[in-house]
Scaffold this motif. Structure first.
Motif, short mmCIF file in Angstrom:
data_model
loop_
_atom_site.label_atom_id
_atom_site.label_comp_id
_atom_site.label_asym_id
_atom_site.label_seq_id
_atom_site.Cartn_x
_atom_site.Cartn_y
_atom_site.Cartn_z
N ASN A 173 0.85 -1.18 0.00
CA ASN A 173 0.00 0.00 0.00
C ASN A 173 0.89 1.24 0.00
OD1 ASN A 173 -2.97 -0.76 0.18
ND2 ASN A 173 -2.09 -2.10 1.76
N ASN A 174 0.31 2.37 0.40
CA ASN A 174 1.07 3.62 0.45
C ASN A 174 1.00 4.23 1.84
OD1 ASN A 174 2.65 5.64 -0.71
ND2 ASN A 174 0.87 6.90 -1.24
N ILE A 175 1.00 3.35 2.85
CA ILE A 175 0.93 3.80 4.24
C ILE A 175 2.25 4.47 4.62
CG2 ILE A 175 0.68 3.01 6.63
CD1 ILE A 175 -0.98 0.66 5.50
N ARG A 176 2.16 5.68 5.25
CA ARG A 176 3.35 6.47 5.53
C ARG A 176 3.77 6.44 6.99
NH1 ARG A 176 4.40 10.03 1.23
NH2 ARG A 176 2.83 9.91 -0.41
N GLY A 177 2.88 5.99 7.87
CA GLY A 177 3.23 5.97 9.27
C GLY A 177 2.29 5.10 10.08
N ILE A 178 2.72 4.81 11.33
CA ILE A 178 1.89 4.01 12.24
C ILE A 178 1.61 4.88 13.47
CG2 ILE A 178 1.70 1.89 13.57
CD1 ILE A 178 3.81 0.67 11.73
N LYS A 179 0.37 5.32 13.62
CA LYS A 179 0.02 6.25 14.69
C LYS A 179 0.11 5.57 16.06
CE LYS A 179 -3.19 8.93 11.81
NZ LYS A 179 -4.60 9.38 11.66
N ASN A 180 0.26 6.38 17.08
CA ASN A 180 0.22 5.89 18.46
C ASN A 180 -1.14 5.28 18.76
OD1 ASN A 180 2.74 6.32 19.69
ND2 ASN A 180 2.38 8.52 19.81
N GLY A 181 -1.14 4.06 19.29
CA GLY A 181 -2.37 3.44 19.76
C GLY A 181 -3.29 2.92 18.69
N ILE A 182 -2.85 2.86 17.44
CA ILE A 182 -3.73 2.41 16.36
C ILE A 182 -4.16 0.96 16.56
CG2 ILE A 182 -1.80 1.74 14.89
CD1 ILE A 182 -5.15 3.33 13.77
N LYS A 226 8.35 6.53 9.76
CA LYS A 226 8.49 6.86 11.18
C LYS A 226 7.62 5.93 12.02
CE LYS A 226 8.36 10.76 14.41
NZ LYS A 226 9.74 10.55 14.85
N LEU A 227 8.18 5.50 13.15
CA LEU A 227 7.44 4.72 14.14
C LEU A 227 7.38 5.52 15.44
CD1 LEU A 227 9.08 1.21 13.56
CD2 LEU A 227 6.93 2.05 12.61
N HIS A 228 6.26 5.42 16.13
CA HIS A 228 6.07 6.16 17.36
C HIS A 228 6.23 5.24 18.56
CE1 HIS A 228 4.71 9.74 15.17
NE2 HIS A 228 4.01 8.90 14.39
N PHE A 250 9.33 -2.01 20.58
CA PHE A 250 8.89 -3.41 20.47
C PHE A 250 8.59 -4.05 21.84
CE2 PHE A 250 11.75 -2.83 16.72
CZ PHE A 250 10.76 -2.90 15.74
N LYS A 251 8.68 -3.27 22.89
CA LYS A 251 8.49 -3.82 24.24
C LYS A 251 7.10 -4.43 24.45
CE LYS A 251 9.38 -2.73 29.08
NZ LYS A 251 9.83 -1.68 30.04
N PRO A 252 5.99 -3.85 23.90
CA PRO A 252 4.66 -4.46 24.09
C PRO A 252 4.52 -5.82 23.43
CG PRO A 252 4.46 -2.14 23.45
CD PRO A 252 5.88 -2.54 23.23
N LEU A 253 5.41 -6.19 22.49
CA LEU A 253 5.27 -7.42 21.72
C LEU A 253 5.88 -8.58 22.50
CD1 LEU A 253 6.33 -5.94 18.24
CD2 LEU A 253 4.05 -6.03 19.27
N VAL A 254 5.25 -8.90 23.60
CA VAL A 254 5.81 -9.92 24.50
C VAL A 254 5.70 -11.33 23.94
CG1 VAL A 254 5.42 -8.52 26.55
CG2 VAL A 254 3.59 -10.02 25.73
N SER A 255 4.83 -11.55 22.95
CA SER A 255 4.65 -12.89 22.37
C SER A 255 5.31 -13.03 21.00
CB SER A 255 3.15 -13.22 22.25
OG SER A 255 2.53 -13.18 23.50
N LEU A 256 6.05 -12.01 20.58
CA LEU A 256 6.60 -12.00 19.23
C LEU A 256 7.60 -13.14 19.01
CD1 LEU A 256 6.42 -10.21 16.66
CD2 LEU A 256 8.53 -9.11 17.42
N LEU A 257 7.37 -13.86 17.93
CA LEU A 257 8.26 -14.97 17.55
C LEU A 257 9.06 -14.64 16.30
CD1 LEU A 257 5.84 -18.00 18.09
CD2 LEU A 257 7.54 -17.10 19.67
N GLN A 258 8.46 -13.84 15.41
CA GLN A 258 9.11 -13.55 14.14
C GLN A 258 9.04 -12.07 13.84
OE1 GLN A 258 7.82 -15.91 10.81
NE2 GLN A 258 8.61 -14.48 9.30
N LEU A 259 10.21 -11.47 13.56
CA LEU A 259 10.30 -10.06 13.22
C LEU A 259 11.09 -9.93 11.93
CD1 LEU A 259 9.97 -7.03 13.83
CD2 LEU A 259 12.08 -7.17 15.18
N ALA A 260 10.46 -9.38 10.89
CA ALA A 260 11.10 -9.20 9.59
C ALA A 260 11.10 -7.72 9.26
CB ALA A 260 10.38 -10.00 8.51
#
Length: 552
Positions: A55-64, A83-85, A115-125
């Motif tokens: 897509n053409n997404i430009r950012g990830i807002k806080n709390g989305i 940019k990441l918030h 990335f701290k909230p991602l406590v169950s994350l197994l794969q990050l690409a």
């Protein structure tokens, strides 16, 4: 898309009036790829898998994602996210896979604990995003940060003790700190191919870079321009199953692998190996006892069907290791057809034996020829060589000193004679020349220095005398030392006196020309000489003539 489950489609209007479609089944999945979205819309709470790729997404807002507690899979690849918030991933406590590859994220736009909230994350690409390293504060099993521009890996990477899979290939890296993988103790798969590690790994003689990776099972070091590897580079990798060193510049294989008791596949293809050394093949044979199906890939190496490879081919015919190589094709290209490696080895052994015999024979004859030539040259110039040796030796011991003026000689004449003729020398020669005519003479029994070898004394005496008087008799011709004195005087005349004639021959008795040595006969024919007379009148003329000659 899911043929075996119930499908329900709904449409959500976005701000820019694009259509977002959702497909439902037992685990709700939303496919929002290729929808030209410019931002992330609100996602229903019961969605478990969603893709916003392409897509053409430009950012990830806080709390989305704060309400999407059940989201397990999130694909944000191939957008224009820059940019990441701090709270961009807040609420994704169950997320197991996050893909944000192929975006335009700047390393300065990544908060430390994003990335701290991602406590169950197994794969990050996060492939193809960054040109600088950044901090990863995440407990995950799988990380893919390939195809970026991390050309320097400074460590250690902390908070990654749970990591089992790491892909940092295609990053142009040419420098790795020795503690970069310090916290990778649980890593089982490491993909670091297509970098420039050939600039750093050859210098890691103690194997410090990979020392902490004790559980590694797969290591890919292909395409790293590695020219060589230290012996102990892999000393910690005892659990490894697959080791890929293909497409490098290895010309030898001195690194140890016999401790890799679980190794099943070693890829050395497309390097510069012309053979495998005996120590390395022994290691492979040791490993084959533990891993019956161990395989080594040697395709693309310059291993020839020739005598240079015969020891490798011998090993190849008897080993239990499965070897992939081009030997059969190579032999066929030489119009040699074989059905088995043993026939190939037998043919080469026979051919190389004949080559060896030929080489040994030719080498022996060349050696003999060289010895004969050298011996001939040495014999031809034997007197020159001996003269040069004794002159240098005399100068070294201070017996021969450079002349300050042309007439700076210790003696007017050196007298060369046989011991049997010493009566003539002492009662007549020295009396008439030294006592009556004041000619300074050097005779060996009187003037040679005690303690020095005879040859050095002779050479020094000749060099320090203006002329050399040779008293020829049958006894003289039979004496080796007399002939040595004559030849040394001749060399002195040629090489130290600019071919000036310094030799005066005095014939004490009649000698037939056939009894004279060739070098003395040549001197007689080209130079003057004096015969000792038997009458009283001739005796006076003889001594006057001799004094006149020695005084010049």
């Amino acid at each position: 898309m899911f043929a075996d489950s119930k499908h329900v489609s709904i449409q959500l209007p976005s701000k820019d009036f694009h259509i977002v479609s959702y497909i439902f089944h037992e685990r709700l999945t939303a496919d929002c790829a290729w929808k030209s979205l410019r931002y992330i819309p609100t996602i229903p709470t019961n969605v478990a898998n969603i893709s916003f790729a392409h897509n053409n997404i430009r950012g990830i807002k806080n709390g989305i994602f704060r309400i999407n507690h059940d989201l397990i899979y999130l694909d944000l690849s191939n957008n224009n996210i820059s940019k990441l918030h701090q709270r961009s991933f807040q609420g994704l406590s169950k997320l197991e896979t996050l893909i944000i590859s192929n975006n335009s994220i700047n390393h300065t736009a990544i908060p430390n604990n994003i990335f701290k909230p991602l406590v169950s994350l197994l794969q990050l690409a996060i492939k193809r995003n960054f040109n600088h390293p950044f901090s990863l504060h995440v407990s995950t099993l799988y990380i893919d940060i390939s195809n970026n521009a991390f050309y320097v890996w400074q460590g250690p990477i902390s908070n990654l003790t749970c990591l089992t899979y790491l892909d940092i290939s295609n990053n142009f890296c040419s420098n790795v700190s020795t503690n970069f993988f310090e916290y990778g103790s649980n890593l089982t798969t490491l993909l670091i191919q297509n970098n420039l590690l050939g600039f750093v790994l050859p210098t890691d003689t103690n194997g410090e870079i990979l020392a902490k990776l004790t559980k590694l099972k797969l290591l890919n070091l292909a395409d790293n321009r590695i020219p060589s590897l230290p012996t102990t580079i892999f000393y910690s990798q005892t659990e490894i199953r697959m080791l890929n060193l293909s497409r490098n510049m290895l010309e030898n294989e001195i690194f140890k692998i016999d401790h890799m008791t679980k190794l099943s596949y070693l890829d050395l293809s497309y390097n510069r190996l012309s053979t495998l050394c005996a120590s390395f093949t022994r290691q492979l044979d040791i490993l084959s006892n533990n891993v019956p199906n161990i395989a080594v890939n040697l395709l693309g190496n310059p291993i020839k069907c020739s005598c240079e490879s015969i020891e490798f081919i011998k090993w190849y015919t008897s080993t239990n290791v499965h070897v992939l190589n081009n030997l059969h094709q190579e032999c066929q290209s030489l119009q040699i057809n074989f059905n088995s490696s043993k026939l190939m080895y037998g043919y080469l052994k026979k051919t190389c034996s004949s080559h060896t015999t030929t080489i040994v024979t030719v080498g022996s004859w060349l050696t003999i020829f060289a010895i004969v030539i050298i011996a001939g040259i040495a014999y031809r110039y034997r007197w020159k060589l001996r003269y040069a040796y004794y002159i240098v030796k005399g100068k070294h011991h201070g017996q021969i000193k450079p002349f300050e003026i042309d007439d700076d000689f210790l003696y007017d004449a050196f007298v060369s004679y046989a011991d049997e003729d010493d009566t003539f020398v002492y009662t007549k020669f020295l009396k008439h020349l030294e006592d009556d005519r004041n000619i300074r003479c050097c005779v060996h029994k009187r003037d040679f220095l005690a303690g020095n070898d005879i040859a050095t004394n002779i050479t020094s005496a000749i060099h320090n005398s203006r002329r050399t008087v040779v008293i020829i008799s049958h006894h003289f011709l039979e004496s080796d030392w007399c002939l040595f004195e004559f030849n040394m005087a001749k060399m002195e005349s040629i090489y130290a006196r600019s071919k000036e004639n310094i030799i005066l021959l005095v014939f004490l008795e009649q000698i037939s020309s056939k009894d004279l040595p060739l070098n003395i006969l040549e001197l007689i024919q080209s130079k003057s000489y004096i015969e000792y007379p038997n009458d009283e009148y001739g005796d006076v003329v003889f001594w006057d003539k001799l004094k006149e000659t020695l005084s010049v």
